[in-house]
Design a protein around this motif. Sequence first.
Motif, PDB file in Angstrom:
ATOM      1  N   LEU A 149       0.809  -1.215   0.000  1.00 59.09           N
ATOM      2  CA  LEU A 149       0.000   0.000   0.000  1.00 59.09           C
ATOM      3  C   LEU A 149       0.850   1.276   0.000  1.00 59.09           C
ATOM      4  CD1 LEU A 149      -2.810  -1.079   2.498  1.00 59.09           C
ATOM      5  CD2 LEU A 149      -2.962  -0.883   0.005  1.00 59.09           C
ATOM      6  N   THR A 150       2.097   1.146  -0.425  1.00 61.26           N
ATOM      7  CA  THR A 150       2.947   2.329  -0.560  1.00 61.26           C
ATOM      8  C   THR A 150       2.888   2.886  -1.974  1.00 61.26           C
ATOM      9  OG1 THR A 150       4.900   1.025  -1.181  1.00 61.26           O
ATOM     10  CG2 THR A 150       4.552   1.449   1.183  1.00 61.26           C
ATOM     11  N   LYS A 210      -0.694  14.409  -0.138  1.00 55.63           N
ATOM     12  CA  LYS A 210      -0.087  13.397   0.719  1.00 55.63           C
ATOM     13  C   LYS A 210       0.425  12.259  -0.152  1.00 55.63           C
ATOM     14  CE  LYS A 210      -1.115  15.466   4.598  1.00 55.63           C
ATOM     15  NZ  LYS A 210      -0.055  15.985   5.489  1.00 55.63           N
ATOM     16  N   THR A 211       1.033  11.263   0.463  1.00 59.52           N
ATOM     17  CA  THR A 211       1.458  10.079  -0.271  1.00 59.52           C
ATOM     18  C   THR A 211       0.434   8.963  -0.078  1.00 59.52           C
ATOM     19  OG1 THR A 211       2.714   9.131   1.570  1.00 59.52           O
ATOM     20  CG2 THR A 211       3.869  10.696   0.127  1.00 59.52           C
ATOM     21  N   ILE A 212       0.525   7.954  -0.926  1.00 56.39           N
ATOM     22  CA  ILE A 212      -0.397   6.818  -0.828  1.00 56.39           C
ATOM     23  C   ILE A 212      -0.283   6.148   0.540  1.00 56.39           C
ATOM     24  CG2 ILE A 212      -0.832   4.489  -1.715  1.00 56.39           C
ATOM     25  CD1 ILE A 212      -0.177   5.534  -4.501  1.00 56.39           C
ATOM     26  N   SER A 213       0.938   5.952   1.012  1.00 51.26           N
ATOM     27  CA  SER A 213       1.124   5.287   2.301  1.00 51.26           C
ATOM     28  C   SER A 213       0.540   6.116   3.442  1.00 51.26           C
ATOM     29  CB  SER A 213       2.602   4.988   2.550  1.00 51.26           C
ATOM     30  OG  SER A 213       3.366   6.175   2.573  1.00 51.26           O
ATOM     31  N   GLN A 214       0.673   7.429   3.360  1.00 52.97           N
ATOM     32  CA  GLN A 214       0.118   8.293   4.409  1.00 52.97           C
ATOM     33  C   GLN A 214      -1.407   8.209   4.445  1.00 52.97           C
ATOM     34  OE1 GLN A 214       1.906  11.988   3.255  1.00 52.97           O
ATOM     35  NE2 GLN A 214       3.838  11.565   4.313  1.00 52.97           N
ATOM     36  N   GLN A 272       9.728   9.483   8.144  1.00 54.16           N
ATOM     37  CA  GLN A 272       9.117  10.755   7.778  1.00 54.16           C
ATOM     38  C   GLN A 272       7.807  10.525   7.037  1.00 54.16           C
ATOM     39  OE1 GLN A 272      10.885  13.911   8.669  1.00 54.16           O
ATOM     40  NE2 GLN A 272       8.682  14.280   8.595  1.00 54.16           N
ATOM     41  N   GLN A 273       7.782   9.494   6.172  1.00 57.77           N
ATOM     42  CA  GLN A 273       6.548   9.129   5.478  1.00 57.77           C
ATOM     43  C   GLN A 273       5.457   8.784   6.486  1.00 57.77           C
ATOM     44  OE1 GLN A 273       5.241   8.407   2.297  1.00 57.77           O
ATOM     45  NE2 GLN A 273       6.861   9.607   1.332  1.00 57.77           N
ATOM     46  N   ASN A 274       5.791   7.960   7.457  1.00 54.14           N
ATOM     47  CA  ASN A 274       4.808   7.540   8.452  1.00 54.14           C
ATOM     48  C   ASN A 274       4.285   8.723   9.264  1.00 54.14           C
ATOM     49  OD1 ASN A 274       5.335   4.922   7.591  1.00 54.14           O
ATOM     50  ND2 ASN A 274       6.645   4.413   9.329  1.00 54.14           N
ATOM     51  N   ILE A 275       5.197   9.595   9.664  1.00 55.23           N
ATOM     52  CA  ILE A 275       4.813  10.760  10.469  1.00 55.23           C
ATOM     53  C   ILE A 275       3.840  11.652   9.701  1.00 55.23           C
ATOM     54  CG2 ILE A 275       5.710  12.895  11.493  1.00 55.23           C
ATOM     55  CD1 ILE A 275       8.279  11.209  12.157  1.00 55.23           C
ATOM     56  N   GLY A 276       3.973  11.678   8.383  1.00 58.41           N
ATOM     57  CA  GLY A 276       3.096  12.490   7.551  1.00 58.41           C
ATOM     58  C   GLY A 276       1.646  12.034   7.554  1.00 58.41           C
ATOM     59  N   ALA A 277       1.379  10.888   8.175  1.00 56.75           N
ATOM     60  CA  ALA A 277      -0.010  10.418   8.301  1.00 56.75           C
ATOM     61  C   ALA A 277      -0.717  11.064   9.475  1.00 56.75           C
ATOM     62  CB  ALA A 277      -0.036   8.891   8.464  1.00 56.75           C
ATOM     63  N   GLY A 318      -5.558   2.888  -7.106  1.00 56.44           N
ATOM     64  CA  GLY A 318      -5.955   4.085  -7.844  1.00 56.44           C
ATOM     65  C   GLY A 318      -6.751   5.047  -6.986  1.00 56.44           C
ATOM     66  N   CYS A 319      -7.629   4.500  -6.161  1.00 55.74           N
ATOM     67  CA  CYS A 319      -8.414   5.322  -5.233  1.00 55.74           C
ATOM     68  C   CYS A 319      -7.496   6.001  -4.223  1.00 55.74           C
ATOM     69  CB  CYS A 319      -9.451   4.451  -4.539  1.00 55.74           C
ATOM     70  SG  CYS A 319     -10.562   5.346  -3.431  1.00 55.74           S
ATOM     71  N   LEU A 320      -6.531   5.264  -3.676  1.00 58.39           N
ATOM     72  CA  LEU A 320      -5.563   5.829  -2.739  1.00 58.39           C
ATOM     73  C   LEU A 320      -4.764   6.953  -3.391  1.00 58.39           C
ATOM     74  CD1 LEU A 320      -4.196   2.586  -1.017  1.00 58.39           C
ATOM     75  CD2 LEU A 320      -5.168   4.539   0.191  1.00 58.39           C
ATOM     76  N   GLU A 321      -4.350   6.712  -4.626  1.00 57.86           N
ATOM     77  CA  GLU A 321      -3.551   7.704  -5.343  1.00 57.86           C
ATOM     78  C   GLU A 321      -4.344   8.996  -5.581  1.00 57.86           C
ATOM     79  OE1 GLU A 321      -0.666   7.982  -9.285  1.00 57.86           O
ATOM     80  OE2 GLU A 321      -2.098   6.329  -9.091  1.00 57.86           O
ATOM     81  N   ALA A 322      -5.609   8.854  -5.962  1.00 56.11           N
ATOM     82  CA  ALA A 322      -6.446  10.035  -6.216  1.00 56.11           C
ATOM     83  C   ALA A 322      -6.629  10.863  -4.946  1.00 56.11           C
ATOM     84  CB  ALA A 322      -7.796   9.588  -6.771  1.00 56.11           C
TER      85      ALA A 322
END
Length: 323
Positions: free
Chosen positions: A217-218, A258-262, A286-291, A247-251
């Motif tokens: 899911l990244t 944000k990023t898909i993982s966030q 840093q990616q995780n913190i961005g959530a 695709g839904c995550l990306e949109a």
Amino acid sequence: MPQTLTLPKMGCGTWAWGNRLLWGYDESMDAQLQAVFNLCVGNGVTLFDTGDSYGTGRLNGRSETLLGQFARDCLAPNRNSICIATKLAPFPWRLTRQAMISACDASARRLGRNVDLVQMHWSTANYAPWQEWPLLDGLADLVDRGWVKGVGLSNYGPKRLQKVYRRFRDRGVPIQTLQVQYSLLSTYPVTELGLKDLCDALGIQLIAYSPLALGMLTGKYSEKQLPRGLRGLLFKQILPGARPLLGCLEAIARSRHKTISQVAINWCIAKGTIPIPGAKTLAQAQQNIGALGWQLDSGEIAELDKAAARVPKTMVQNNFQTR
């Protein structure tokens, strides 16, 4: 009785460190992992989850040793809020309540501090139900002795959870947490087992491990770019059917900047769980913190729920997950 255990909104699962340790630990990683730890704590991520089976064999519980060292050396202003959770494995040779007390004592010595939250790593109900009760009694003993602030479970389903809950309730020991595999590609514990509703009714906090589905899911993988080994074989089976979800995550990620993982981690938070994504590098941390610090709205959550429900093949469930 020990003081009340306070859990933050998101934690960091050191299972990633444990796997790395198991497959060829390199001491040059220590400084990098310390920096990851400091960054997490400095940004409010103060729950760290590990296990006494992570970094075993010749490494002698190295994951717990490192985590304890990082906690001692951390200079972040909120370092006193650090909560260390460890999972004690019901190994075949652990048969008595004293075995779990000794196991927790060994974890505390490796950590160089008391364990805050001690958890049963998995249930033996699927293969040796008779083994489990003495070990659970040992966990409750740890609370009674004031050695830990709270006790939790991992990979328990609703039927087994309610039995354990009643036994602990009769001793006056609350179950603080339940840890299960949960993500947009692993909704089974909530949608089919109903664990979130049950945990809410019993006052138990649900912790979501593998919230990024082993990295699926990244958004960094595709059918043409797969990870190596067994993980690659698994991804090859799941990714084609997961394309609409990604695709839904990306949109949503694009609209949110944000990023898909966030977005995937934030979805877990929106569902009332504490996700514990692993992090081995500063970029991953840093990616995780961005959530944190923002919320998906109800429409976005509904879109993700629908997309997740349509995925034909989802993540393989943990073999130790009980019903």
